[in-house]
Motif scaffolding. Structure first.
Motif: not given
Ligand code: NAD
Length: 472
Positions: A152-154, A175-179, A210-212, A224-226, A383-385
């Motif tokens: 959501n914030f690439p 490791k950015p989001s694949e979206r 890649a994450v694991d 660092s993870f978000v 739940e988070e929508i």
């Molecule tokens: P996501 O958790 O699906 O993905 C985040 C990252 O983790 C991606 O890079 C993804 O490839 C990886 N990932 C996904 N599933 C995984 C798994 N099973 N094992 C290991 N890695 C995995 O999140 P998203 O859908 O990309 O983003 C939306 C979420 O992020 C929402 O829940 C939002 O609230 C949260 N968010 C939180 C903050 C904050 O600062 N608290 C900021 C932005 C977004």
């Protein structure tokens, strides 16, 4: 038209992936696939980490002043490319162009803060702790560190991590989001153009594999993870068990408490932006309005309903729509399903985004939704929508509103609207939540403070950016 396959970014250049696995990148406004992103395999992962490991020592040994010069040039280049980066975000994420521009600006703020690194890395000195002995402490780089970011914030979230990590002399594997991988790849190119040594900022495109691998690799010193809460918990426990420093931010369900003395016109204006901006795909979006008193709730719902129904929903770069599409068709279906769940649980569907004319089109659009008479027992409350859905919960007193905020499993941001300074101060001191806004619906700290939630919204000890980021 052929669909391009994206790459990783290694050693200062784009590098074709070894893996044969890919995922589609969509234009959410049309629903079309615009690219395929590689999903790294073990060979890709090793190559990216080893390249960062080779670059880390020399970068860490450069003086902080020298690194600051590179960061200043990076800041200038990011500013010069702000519109290009914003257009890329709109194209892959779907948020409207002005919003995407603001996102890039908030990311640049952190780089700007990190330009002051010679000051921020100063250590401590004690004169004469014993006869003839002085003592000093200093901050040193860790080596290779990893950033894992959400869709959501690439630009902004990667820059939250990159600014402090690069300035303090580390080599970063992002490791950015694949979206929406296009923007992170450009961020890396601009870093090298600014004079950042090849290998100090690498991009590893991929998914869970890649994450694991990053979480357990002995070369990686900090993670660092978000992202969402289940993944944040997994990252926290796994990386910590492998001896790494961890930051792990999770999901949210941010409440906005409206006291009876609040300026309801101001509240309605604030909620239109906070609940429906970026189609609700913000971790600091307000998704619950807790209104004290039936009269205030009736008036607020009456003020919001026509405005939610009139939200202009459309392609993010055509005209100036209020909302673009959701990020994927799967996510749109999930949000639409939640609206149905709310309805079946007994919430009043005042405005139904599923009936918006664009919601049946090929793009991933959904109109804004307003659910009234939501109760804490409902799933739409718990739940988070993560979509353009605002739940109104009616309560009888300010204490009841505070208790609801405190009892919720998430504690990222919260807001209170009131004309009473005393009530606002009392709420801010007592509420169990990371970031509190008083008559401000989205209380995101600026780059010289730090960002972090409580409870299931953040794990591990350190917040993002500011001095918390430097210490991490
Ligand atoms: P996501 O958790 O699906 O993905 C985040 C990252 O983790 C991606 O890079 C993804 O490839 C990886 N990932 C996904 N599933 C995984 C798994 N099973 N094992 C290991 N890695 C995995 O999140 P998203 O859908 O990309 O983003 C939306 C979420 O992020 C929402 O829940 C939002 O609230 C949260 N968010 C939180 C903050 C904050 O600062 N608290 C900021 C932005 C977004």
């Amino acid at each position: 038209m052929s669909i391009p396959t994206l790459t990783h970014f290694v050693g200062g250049a784009r590098l074709a992936a070894h893996t044969a696995r890919t995922a589609p990148v969509f234009d959410p406004a049309t629903g079309e696939v615009t690219a395929q992103v590689p999903l790294a395999d073990a060979t890709d992962i090793r190559c990216v980490i080893d390249d960062a490991a080779a670059a880390a020592p020399a970068w860490g040994q450069r003086s902080a002043v020298d690194r600051a010069h590179v960061l200043f040039r990076y800041r200038e280049l990011l500013l010069a490319h702000q519109d290009e980066l914003a257009a890329c975000i709109s194209r892959e994420h779907g948020k409207v162009f002005d919003d995407a521009r603001s996102e890039v600006r908030r990311g640049i703020d952190v780089v700007e803060f990190a330009c002051g690194i010679p000051h921020l890395m100063k250590g401590e000195f004690s004169d004469g702790v014993s006869r003839g002995i002085d003592m000093h402490s200093m901050r040193q780089p860790l080596g290779v560190v990893a950033g894992i970011t959400p869709f959501n914030f690439p630009a902004m979230v990667p820059l939250w991590m990159l600014g402090p990590a690069l300035a303090t002399g580390n080599a970063v594997v992002l490791k950015p989001s694949e979206r929406d991988p296009g923007t992170p790849l450009r961020l890396a190119e601009l870093w090298v153009e600014a004079g950042g040594p090849p290998g100090t900022f690498n991009v590893l495109n991929g998914d869970k594999e890649a994450v694991d691998a990053l979480l357990v690799d002995p070369v990686v010193q900090a993670v660092s993870f978000v992202g969402s809460t289940p993944v944040a918990q997994h990252v926290h426990t796994t990386a910590a068990a492998h001896g790494k420093r961890v930051q792990a931010m999770g999901g949210a369900k941010n409440h906005c408490v409206v006291l009876p003395d609040a300026d309801l016109a101001q509240v309605a204006n604030a909620l239109m932006g906070a609940a429906y901006g970026s189609a609700g795909e913000r971790c600091m979006a307000i998704s619950v309005a807790v209104v004290v008193g039936e009269a205030s709730a009736d008036a607020l719902v009456a003020a919001l309903a026509p405005r939610v129904a009139a939200l202009e929903v459309g392609p993010p770069t055509v005209g100036r729509p209020d909302m673009g599409p959701l990020v994927t068709g799967t996510h749109r279906a999930r949000v639409a399903e939640y609206i149905g769940i709310g309805e079946s649980e007994g919430a009043a569907v005042v405005v139904d985004g599923r009936t918006h004319p664009r919601a049946s089109g090929p793009g991933f659009f959904l109109g804004g939704t307003l659910l009234d008479r939501v109760t804490p027992a409902m799933r739409v409350y718990q739940e988070e929508i993560f979509g353009p859905v605002l739940c109104v919960v009616r309560v009888a007193s300010a204490d009841e509103a505070l208790a609801l905020c405190d009892a919720h499993r998430f504690g990222n941001g919260v807001a209170i609207f009131t004309r009473s300074g005393g009530a606002a101060q009392d709420f801010a001191h007592r509420v169990r939540c990371g970031m509190v806004g008083i008559n401000v619906a989205i209380p995101v700290p600026l780059a010289f403070h730090s960002f972090g939630g409580w409870k299931d919204s953040a794990f591990a000890d350190h917040n993002q950016y500011g001095m918390e980021g430097v210490r991490f």
